[in-house]
Design a protein around this motif. Sequence first.
Motif, PDB file in Angstrom:
ATOM      1  N   GLY A 169       0.806  -1.217   0.000  1.00  0.00           N
ATOM      2  CA  GLY A 169       0.000   0.000   0.000  1.00  0.00           C
ATOM      3  C   GLY A 169       0.834   1.259   0.000  1.00  0.00           C
ATOM      4  N   SER A 170       0.408   2.240   0.783  1.00  0.00           N
ATOM      5  CA  SER A 170       1.142   3.496   0.906  1.00  0.00           C
ATOM      6  C   SER A 170       1.391   3.767   2.379  1.00  0.00           C
ATOM      7  N   TYR A 171       2.348   4.629   2.657  1.00  0.00           N
ATOM      8  CA  TYR A 171       2.760   4.871   4.034  1.00  0.00           C
ATOM      9  C   TYR A 171       2.719   6.362   4.350  1.00  0.00           C
ATOM     10  N   ASP A 172       2.031   6.665   5.467  1.00  0.00           N
ATOM     11  CA  ASP A 172       2.132   8.026   5.986  1.00  0.00           C
ATOM     12  C   ASP A 172       3.289   8.057   6.978  1.00  0.00           C
ATOM     13  N   GLU A 173       3.500   9.205   7.581  1.00  0.00           N
ATOM     14  CA  GLU A 173       4.656   9.361   8.466  1.00  0.00           C
ATOM     15  C   GLU A 173       4.618   8.390   9.639  1.00  0.00           C
ATOM     16  N   GLU A 174       3.437   8.218  10.241  1.00  0.00           N
ATOM     17  CA  GLU A 174       3.325   7.355  11.417  1.00  0.00           C
ATOM     18  C   GLU A 174       3.530   5.890  11.045  1.00  0.00           C
ATOM     19  N   ARG A 175       2.894   5.457   9.970  1.00  0.00           N
ATOM     20  CA  ARG A 175       3.031   4.049   9.580  1.00  0.00           C
ATOM     21  C   ARG A 175       4.468   3.736   9.156  1.00  0.00           C
TER      22      ARG A 175
ATOM     23  N   LEU B  58       3.632  -2.015  -3.250  1.00  0.00           N
ATOM     24  CA  LEU B  58       3.505  -0.577  -3.013  1.00  0.00           C
ATOM     25  C   LEU B  58       2.587   0.075  -4.046  1.00  0.00           C
ATOM     26  N   ASP B  59       1.847   1.105  -3.608  1.00  0.00           N
ATOM     27  CA  ASP B  59       1.046   1.883  -4.552  1.00  0.00           C
ATOM     28  C   ASP B  59       1.964   2.583  -5.542  1.00  0.00           C
ATOM     29  N   GLU B  60       1.549   2.599  -6.813  1.00  0.00           N
ATOM     30  CA  GLU B  60       2.352   3.275  -7.831  1.00  0.00           C
ATOM     31  C   GLU B  60       2.441   4.769  -7.561  1.00  0.00           C
ATOM     32  N   ASN B  61       1.383   5.323  -6.978  1.00  0.00           N
ATOM     33  CA  ASN B  61       1.373   6.756  -6.675  1.00  0.00           C
ATOM     34  C   ASN B  61       1.711   6.998  -5.204  1.00  0.00           C
ATOM     35  N   MET B  62       2.665   6.230  -4.716  1.00  0.00           N
ATOM     36  CA  MET B  62       3.037   6.376  -3.309  1.00  0.00           C
ATOM     37  C   MET B  62       3.641   7.761  -3.078  1.00  0.00           C
ATOM     38  N   GLY B  63       3.491   8.237  -1.838  1.00  0.00           N
ATOM     39  CA  GLY B  63       3.990   9.566  -1.514  1.00  0.00           C
ATOM     40  C   GLY B  63       5.460   9.562  -1.150  1.00  0.00           C
ATOM     41  N   ASP B  64       5.959  10.747  -0.815  1.00  0.00           N
ATOM     42  CA  ASP B  64       7.368  10.899  -0.454  1.00  0.00           C
ATOM     43  C   ASP B  64       7.716  10.132   0.815  1.00  0.00           C
ATOM     44  N   HIS B  65       6.712   9.948   1.711  1.00  0.00           N
ATOM     45  CA  HIS B  65       6.978   9.201   2.944  1.00  0.00           C
ATOM     46  C   HIS B  65       7.437   7.787   2.641  1.00  0.00           C
ATOM     47  N   SER B  66       6.833   7.166   1.618  1.00  0.00           N
ATOM     48  CA  SER B  66       7.191   5.783   1.287  1.00  0.00           C
ATOM     49  C   SER B  66       8.624   5.713   0.758  1.00  0.00           C
TER      50      SER B  66
END
Length: 339
Positions: free
Chosen positions: A235-241, A268-276
């Motif tokens: 999936g995707s990850y925020d700062e906490e995860r 991982l999501d293809e559009n994952m954020g910078d946190h990932s």
Amino acid sequence: MAENKSIQVAGNEFLWDMDKGQLTFEGGDVVLFWISTAMKDFFDTLEEISGEEASKLVFETTGFRQGIEIGGYFEKFKTAGIAEAADMLMNLYATAGWGLVTVHNLCFEDKKVSLHLKDSWETKINLSQGKSQGTNFIAAHFAGVFSGLFGTNIWYKVVQDQVEGHEYSIVEYFPADVSVSENIHELARKKEAEQIGQLEGLVEEKTKELKQLIEQLSSPIIPVLEGIVVVPLIGSYDEERARQLIENTLYNLPAYKANYLVLDLTGLDENMGDHSVSMIEKMGSAAALIGIKTVLVGISAELGVTISNSGINLNKFDCFQTLQHGIHYALGQNGREII
């Protein structure tokens, strides 16, 4: 023809018309109910359906509105003076079985008055219900009555309640801007706020449970071969995860005596954020500090573009297209191979 009956009680007339099955009191139709049974059942049913708080407002609002009508109807009593009119009204209520009501501290200029109420039908119902605090039908009713007699909006305050063990109830009346309509809207808003609060609490609770479930199920540490562990990223990850994953992985790696950490990026999501992306870089750098090399596998073309656009350099890590390739590489670096 049935015999009609008429009696006078303290100057007030009761008339039974047996042909019509009709009872009138002071010229108006009335009906009789047993207080501790029939009327108690009425109160109990209303509270059961509406809830205690809403039913209290129903009793209060109904009592006040009835009092307004009666106060206007008996406004003719004021010709004898407001004090005499009040006494006449209380006598009328006593005759009708509302209990003993006496007037105290009546001030027409300030439009204030106190009532002492003893053994009212409402108190009898509340006591038969086993209540420790009474309802306010009668208290609000007389607020409506005095609103009519004083010609201004009157509200009330219960100073003491017979239901609570006092010899009688004391209710004070005074001018106020309180309206039953505002009270109804206020209760509706309060109920709405309570429902929203309950929903928010439920959402928060379910969100917490979901986060705990995700923490338990996502990104497990999998020891595939001696010295090699795999951590799939999903999936995707925020700062906490991301923080939790880094801490959990680095804390447990030494127990597996790992030389190689294989991060599988397939999920991982293809559009994952910078946190990932930042998490991958931080995890690999932290693993290197405890002597563990990091291998990245499962980087698709789309994911590669995302990583490149992030500006974070992952070139220091060995990268392979599939998990199998990454494991074979780690084995080879350890001087082993799968036969």
